[in-house]
Every structure is written in structure tokens, then in C-alpha cells.
Motif scaffolding. Structure first.
Motif, PDB file in Angstrom:
ATOM      1  N   LEU A 161     -11.589 -24.767  20.949  1.00  0.00           N
ATOM      2  CA  LEU A 161     -12.692 -23.815  20.846  1.00  0.00           C
ATOM      3  C   LEU A 161     -13.707 -24.291  19.814  1.00  0.00           C
ATOM      4  O   LEU A 161     -13.332 -24.740  18.730  1.00  0.00           O
ATOM      5  N   THR A 162     -14.965 -24.181  20.167  1.00  0.00           N
ATOM      6  CA  THR A 162     -16.053 -24.386  19.218  1.00  0.00           C
ATOM      7  C   THR A 162     -16.929 -23.144  19.319  1.00  0.00           C
ATOM      8  O   THR A 162     -17.384 -22.784  20.407  1.00  0.00           O
ATOM      9  N   THR A 163     -17.121 -22.475  18.184  1.00  0.00           N
ATOM     10  CA  THR A 163     -17.912 -21.254  18.211  1.00  0.00           C
ATOM     11  C   THR A 163     -18.972 -21.273  17.127  1.00  0.00           C
ATOM     12  O   THR A 163     -18.778 -21.842  16.055  1.00  0.00           O
ATOM     13  N   ARG A 164     -20.069 -20.672  17.439  1.00  0.00           N
ATOM     14  CA  ARG A 164     -21.196 -20.522  16.500  1.00  0.00           C
ATOM     15  C   ARG A 164     -21.435 -19.031  16.373  1.00  0.00           C
ATOM     16  O   ARG A 164     -21.658 -18.348  17.377  1.00  0.00           O
ATOM     17  N   VAL A 165     -21.369 -18.539  15.138  1.00  0.00           N
ATOM     18  CA  VAL A 165     -21.487 -17.113  14.886  1.00  0.00           C
ATOM     19  C   VAL A 165     -22.689 -16.844  13.995  1.00  0.00           C
ATOM     20  O   VAL A 165     -22.802 -17.421  12.915  1.00  0.00           O
ATOM     21  N   SER A 166     -23.559 -16.005  14.465  1.00  0.00           N
ATOM     22  CA  SER A 166     -24.668 -15.506  13.652  1.00  0.00           C
ATOM     23  C   SER A 166     -24.385 -14.023  13.420  1.00  0.00           C
ATOM     24  O   SER A 166     -24.188 -13.274  14.386  1.00  0.00           O
ATOM     25  N   ALA A 167     -24.335 -13.615  12.140  1.00  0.00           N
ATOM     26  CA  ALA A 167     -23.982 -12.227  11.839  1.00  0.00           C
ATOM     27  C   ALA A 167     -24.331 -11.893  10.402  1.00  0.00           C
ATOM     28  O   ALA A 167     -24.514 -12.784   9.577  1.00  0.00           O
ATOM     29  N   LYS A 168     -24.377 -10.606  10.121  1.00  0.00           N
ATOM     30  CA  LYS A 168     -24.551 -10.129   8.756  1.00  0.00           C
ATOM     31  C   LYS A 168     -23.165  -9.819   8.206  1.00  0.00           C
ATOM     32  O   LYS A 168     -22.518  -8.858   8.633  1.00  0.00           O
ATOM     33  N   ASP A 202     -13.234 -24.772  16.092  1.00  0.00           N
ATOM     34  CA  ASP A 202     -14.273 -25.085  15.112  1.00  0.00           C
ATOM     35  C   ASP A 202     -15.161 -23.864  14.999  1.00  0.00           C
ATOM     36  O   ASP A 202     -15.533 -23.292  16.026  1.00  0.00           O
ATOM     37  N   VAL A 203     -15.511 -23.451  13.786  1.00  0.00           N
ATOM     38  CA  VAL A 203     -16.365 -22.288  13.566  1.00  0.00           C
ATOM     39  C   VAL A 203     -17.625 -22.735  12.853  1.00  0.00           C
ATOM     40  O   VAL A 203     -17.557 -23.442  11.861  1.00  0.00           O
ATOM     41  N   THR A 204     -18.782 -22.304  13.365  1.00  0.00           N
ATOM     42  CA  THR A 204     -20.054 -22.504  12.665  1.00  0.00           C
ATOM     43  C   THR A 204     -20.655 -21.126  12.442  1.00  0.00           C
ATOM     44  O   THR A 204     -20.855 -20.378  13.402  1.00  0.00           O
ATOM     45  N   VAL A 205     -20.909 -20.766  11.197  1.00  0.00           N
ATOM     46  CA  VAL A 205     -21.521 -19.495  10.852  1.00  0.00           C
ATOM     47  C   VAL A 205     -22.942 -19.791  10.398  1.00  0.00           C
ATOM     48  O   VAL A 205     -23.153 -20.617   9.514  1.00  0.00           O
ATOM     49  N   VAL A 206     -23.927 -19.126  11.015  1.00  0.00           N
ATOM     50  CA  VAL A 206     -25.333 -19.344  10.649  1.00  0.00           C
ATOM     51  C   VAL A 206     -25.957 -18.078  10.161  1.00  0.00           C
ATOM     52  O   VAL A 206     -25.523 -16.999  10.404  1.00  0.00           O
TER      53      VAL A 206
END
Length: 140
Positions: A99-106, A136-140
Motif C-alpha cells: 500500500l502507498t497512501t497520501r493523506v491530506s488532513a487537519k 507507505d504513508v505520505t501526509v501533506v
């Protein structure tokens, strides 16, 4: 219990045959697949691609639920699941799901990453796969 289904029809041998795959909802209806779409990159779908899509969707929903529970808001999740098919003992085995994820959040980065790790292990598709599931986690 909620029950959903997919179906497949196959005609012929492995290399010269052809098939179609459909879903109960009709989202996929007689979508072609075959040896060339699975092993040679020809146009059409294949089981691993469909598992990857299901895994990415399931993980994203699970992560969304966990994030809501810890107060993270304004969530946008984009996920890919790469399914690895390896030749083994004269046949093929799905051995990996990455899994590769990109998370945009407050919310706090560490809280979001922890939630992603929980979703990785807890989503129903991760549980059903008899494979090493990684993330893999990417938080933006």
C-alpha cells in the motif's frame, strides 16, 4: 451479513483462452481478461489489478473511519495497492501487497501515521490476503 459478489467466465485453455469478469453492481460488466492481460501487459484487466483496487478502496475507507475517531478532519486519502504475483513451484502465488497512501488532513502527523498503520492491518481486504501487506504513508 453483507454479501457482494463478482463473477468470471472463461473459455478455452490458459494461453489461448479468454474470459470476462463482472460485478454484482454492474460497474464491471463482461470486462475482458486473459493470459495476455495478466502476464504480458495487453489491454484489459486481471485478477491482481482487481484485488489491488479492492485493497486500496478498503484501506482508504478504514483509514477514514479511524481518522474520524481520533478527531482528524478535512481528510483526503489517495491509495494504491500493488499486488505482487510470483512464479513458484510450477505455478503462481500472490506474495505481496504494498500500500502507498497520501493523506491530506487537519491533524497531527504522528496520529495520522498511526491510524494508517492500524488501517493497514485492520481493513477486511488486508485480513483476507495471505500475503505480506506493507504500507507507505505520505501526509501533506
Amino acid at each position: 451479513m453483507i454479501v457482494n459478489s463478482g463473477s468470471a467466465r472463461w473459455e478455452g485453455g490458459l494461453k489461448d483462452g479468454k474470459g470476462t469478469v463482472s460485478t454484482k453492481s454492474g460497474v464491471l460488466s463482461d470486462q475482458p481478461y486473459g493470459f495476455k492481460t495478466r502476464f504480458e501487459g495487453a489491454p484489459g484487466t486481471n485478477p491482481e489489478e482487481l484485488i489491488g483496487a479492492a485493497h486500496a478502496a478498503c484501506f482508504s475507507m478504514a483509514l477514514s473511519n479511524i481518522l474520524a475517531g481520533v478527531g482528524v478532519t478535512d481528510v483526503v486519502i489517495e491509495t494504491t495497492s500493488k499486488i505482487g504475483l510470483d512464479q513458484e513451484d510450477g505455478g503462481f502465488t500472490i506474495k505481496t501487497a504494498h500500500l502507498t497512501t497520501r493523506v491530506s488532513a487537519k491533524g497531527d502527523r504522528a496520529v495520522i501515521e498511526d491510524a494508517a498503520r492500524k488501517a493497514e492491518k485492520g481493513c477486511p481486504v488486508s485480513k483476507v490476503l495471505n500475503a505480506e501487506v506493507t504500507l507507505d504513508v505520505t501526509v501533506v
